[in-house]
Design a protein around this motif. Structure first.
Motif, short mmCIF file in Angstrom:
data_model
loop_
_atom_site.label_atom_id
_atom_site.label_comp_id
_atom_site.label_asym_id
_atom_site.label_seq_id
_atom_site.Cartn_x
_atom_site.Cartn_y
_atom_site.Cartn_z
N ILE A 301 0.90 -1.19 0.02
CA ILE A 301 -0.23 -0.11 -0.01
C ILE A 301 1.05 1.32 -0.12
O ILE A 301 1.83 1.58 0.95
CB ILE A 301 -0.93 0.01 1.05
CG1 ILE A 301 -1.81 -1.17 1.45
CG2 ILE A 301 -1.76 1.52 1.21
CD1 ILE A 301 -2.59 -1.26 2.34
N PRO A 302 0.59 2.34 -1.04
CA PRO A 302 1.57 3.21 -0.88
C PRO A 302 1.19 4.20 0.13
O PRO A 302 0.28 4.57 0.45
CB PRO A 302 1.18 4.14 -2.08
CG PRO A 302 0.44 3.10 -3.17
CD PRO A 302 -0.22 2.10 -1.97
N LYS A 303 2.29 4.59 0.96
CA LYS A 303 2.20 5.35 2.32
C LYS A 303 2.98 6.65 2.25
O LYS A 303 2.65 7.59 2.77
CB LYS A 303 2.51 4.37 3.35
CG LYS A 303 1.79 3.30 3.84
CD LYS A 303 0.63 4.01 4.39
CE LYS A 303 -0.16 2.89 5.05
NZ LYS A 303 -1.49 3.37 5.72
N PHE A 304 4.51 6.50 1.73
CA PHE A 304 5.07 7.54 1.76
C PHE A 304 5.98 8.08 0.55
O PHE A 304 6.07 6.89 -0.34
CB PHE A 304 6.38 7.44 2.95
CG PHE A 304 5.63 7.05 4.35
CD1 PHE A 304 5.18 7.94 4.98
CD2 PHE A 304 5.79 5.88 4.79
CE1 PHE A 304 4.58 7.82 6.36
CE2 PHE A 304 5.18 5.43 6.09
CZ PHE A 304 4.68 6.53 6.73
N HIS A 305 6.22 9.14 0.36
CA HIS A 305 7.35 9.61 -0.67
C HIS A 305 8.58 9.75 0.01
O HIS A 305 8.76 10.28 1.22
CB HIS A 305 6.99 11.07 -1.21
CG HIS A 305 5.84 10.99 -1.89
ND1 HIS A 305 5.59 10.38 -2.94
CD2 HIS A 305 4.52 11.83 -1.91
CE1 HIS A 305 4.41 10.56 -3.98
NE2 HIS A 305 3.76 11.48 -2.90
N VAL A 306 9.83 9.02 -0.51
CA VAL A 306 11.03 8.97 0.12
C VAL A 306 12.09 9.41 -0.96
O VAL A 306 11.82 9.53 -2.22
CB VAL A 306 10.98 7.52 0.61
CG1 VAL A 306 10.27 7.19 1.64
CG2 VAL A 306 11.22 6.53 -0.67
N GLN A 307 13.42 9.82 -0.27
CA GLN A 307 14.22 10.07 -1.18
C GLN A 307 15.47 8.99 -0.80
O GLN A 307 15.93 8.55 0.47
CB GLN A 307 14.92 11.29 -0.49
CG GLN A 307 16.14 11.84 -1.32
CD GLN A 307 16.76 13.05 -0.55
OE1 GLN A 307 15.81 14.08 -0.68
NE2 GLN A 307 17.67 13.32 -0.26
N GLN A 318 15.05 7.82 2.90
CA GLN A 318 14.47 9.13 3.79
C GLN A 318 13.23 9.34 3.72
O GLN A 318 12.80 9.79 2.29
CB GLN A 318 15.44 10.33 3.88
CG GLN A 318 15.02 11.34 4.78
CD GLN A 318 15.85 12.39 4.74
OE1 GLN A 318 16.55 12.86 3.73
NE2 GLN A 318 16.23 13.16 5.93
N ILE A 319 12.13 9.36 4.51
CA ILE A 319 10.69 9.58 4.51
C ILE A 319 10.65 11.12 4.26
O ILE A 319 11.09 11.85 5.11
CB ILE A 319 9.95 9.03 5.67
CG1 ILE A 319 9.99 7.51 5.75
CG2 ILE A 319 8.52 9.57 5.35
CD1 ILE A 319 9.10 7.04 6.75
N LEU A 320 10.04 11.71 3.26
CA LEU A 320 9.98 13.21 3.04
C LEU A 320 8.39 13.71 3.74
O LEU A 320 8.29 14.59 4.15
CB LEU A 320 10.11 13.43 1.57
CG LEU A 320 11.46 12.89 0.95
CD1 LEU A 320 11.43 13.39 -0.58
CD2 LEU A 320 12.63 13.66 1.68
N GLU A 321 7.45 12.86 3.05
CA GLU A 321 6.06 13.16 3.59
C GLU A 321 5.28 11.99 3.21
O GLU A 321 5.62 10.82 2.33
CB GLU A 321 5.53 14.33 2.58
CG GLU A 321 5.55 14.03 0.93
CD GLU A 321 5.14 15.27 0.34
OE1 GLU A 321 4.57 16.18 0.83
OE2 GLU A 321 4.98 15.04 -0.96
N GLY A 322 4.14 11.84 3.93
CA GLY A 322 2.97 11.07 3.57
C GLY A 322 2.28 11.33 2.52
O GLY A 322 2.11 12.13 1.97
N LYS A 324 -1.03 11.54 0.47
CA LYS A 324 -2.23 12.23 0.83
C LYS A 324 -3.38 11.31 0.28
O LYS A 324 -3.24 10.48 -0.61
CB LYS A 324 -2.53 13.68 -0.03
CG LYS A 324 -1.68 14.63 0.54
CD LYS A 324 -1.94 16.03 -0.09
CE LYS A 324 -1.24 17.08 0.54
NZ LYS A 324 -1.42 18.62 0.06
N GLY A 325 -4.52 10.98 1.10
CA GLY A 325 -5.52 10.34 0.79
C GLY A 325 -5.29 8.63 1.31
O GLY A 325 -6.34 8.01 1.33
N VAL A 326 -4.10 8.56 1.94
CA VAL A 326 -4.10 7.14 2.67
C VAL A 326 -4.29 7.39 4.17
O VAL A 326 -3.19 8.31 4.60
CB VAL A 326 -2.51 6.55 2.27
CG1 VAL A 326 -2.40 5.46 2.91
CG2 VAL A 326 -2.48 6.49 0.81
N THR A 327 -4.69 6.67 5.01
CA THR A 327 -5.17 6.59 6.39
C THR A 327 -4.55 5.57 7.04
O THR A 327 -4.42 4.72 6.15
CB THR A 327 -6.48 7.02 6.81
OG1 THR A 327 -7.24 5.82 6.28
CG2 THR A 327 -7.01 8.14 5.96
#
Length: 331
Positions: A301-307, A318-322, A324-327
């Motif tokens: 399940i897509p959860k985070f944008h990472v670098q 490295q996690i940049l942000e969550g 959106k639309g995923v809880t």
């Protein structure tokens, strides 16, 4: 007690008066007349409909628990459901039981009295056949059970005691004990013949065999908890306080649960022929730009944008942000 009409009966009554099929004056005259209702003192109804519904609710839960238990023990298809809940004299229940059957007699301390779980022979022999490695077929046998068969059935019903305890825990804490195993109902006399008992009938299917299990609960058992068998009590106890010990145990199990984490570098689509023509040194272009963050998936399940990068000489992200639309409630 005055009879309460349902909404459908009220609508039908109003419709009949409006259309002229029924005269309101006739109704008034009928109300003035004395009405006599036949009452059989041998079939004393000691439980209200509300209390019967509560007993049914308890044993619907018991049926679900017992279905799971038998399915686990027998490794075959099992389905148990509540068919009916009736209050009848004890004598009538005994007369309805086959001459040769399986009767498990339980005491339920701290409550007084004993209850009976009667198992139809079709179900009993299907249980035995499955326990001994068969397919769960029943047999037409008129002889009494052997000592080995009695022992096997006693063991499995003793193991299933926790199902009864768990089902009743919503009303009161009991500690059921299997005291006797009997085949002839005439040898059992728990209460007087005219004593009111509640009989819960469970339709039971094990493999291709089917039959009925009856639970006989005397009034003496239910009398101390009669106030807890009301809808008012169920509504009051619908929101129970959290058990700290159970909550901590569940939290510890969850925190140790392993999840699958993947960071997707990119994706591409090629034809089968292009795939077959691949050689060493060929390059496949991905749809991911080097300037855009990667997508991290938790259990697909897509959860985070990472670098992407390195940490302590290991490839890392490295996690940049969550996203959106995923809880957290998403599965």
């Amino acid at each position: 007690m005055e009879e309460v009409l349902s909404q459908n009966e009220i609508d039908a009554l109003l419709s009949a008066i409006t259309s002229g099929e029924m005269d309101a004056e006739e109704l008034k005259n009928e109300e003035k007349e004395k009405k006599v209702r036949v009452y059989d003192f041998k079939r004393a109804l000691r439980f209200s409909k509300d209390q019967i519904r509560s007993i049914s609710r308890i044993h619907e839960n018991y049926a679900r628990l017992l279905t799971t238990f038998f399915s686990t023990q027998l490794r075959t298809y099992v389905n148990i459901s509540v068919t009916s809940v009736d209050q009848v004299p004890y004598e009538e229940f005994i007369r309805s039981v086959p001459k040769i059957t399986v009767l498990n007699i339980y005491s339920v301390p701290p409550l007084d009295g004993r209850m009976i779980i009667e198992v139809n022979p079709n179900i009993a022999y299907a249980l035995l056949d499955r326990i001994l490695g068969g397919k769960g077929n029943t047999i037409n046998k008129t002889d009494n059970l052997t000592e080995i068969e009695k022992l096997l059935l006693t063991q499995i019903f003793e193991k299933g005691i926790y199902c009864l305890k768990e089902a009743w825990s919503t009303v009161t804490d009991i500690d059921p004990i299997l005291e006797e195993f009997e085949e002839n109902p005439q040898f059992i006399q728990m209460v007087s013949p005219n004593e009111t008992v509640v009989v819960v009938s469970l339709t039971t299917a094990i493999g291709e065999a089917s039959g009925v299990m009856n639970i006989c609960i005397p009034h003496v058992i239910l009398e101390p908890i009669i106030t807890k068998l009301s809808a008012h009590y169920w509504m009051q106890t619908s929101e129970k306080e959290r058990n700290p010990e159970s909550y901590d145990k569940l939290s510890n199990h969850l925190t140790r649960a392993e999840v699958d984490i993947k960071a997707i570098l990119g994706e591409s689509s090629i034809s089968i022929q292009e795939f077959l023509d691949l050689n060493n040194g060929d390059v496949i272009g991905l749809n991911q730009s080097i300037d855009e963050p990667l997508t991290m998936l938790i259990n697909d399940i897509p959860k985070f944008h990472v670098q992407p990068g390195t940490y302590k000489n290991k490839i890392s992200a490295q996690i940049l942000e969550g996203i959106k639309g995923v809880t957290d409630n998403d599965e």
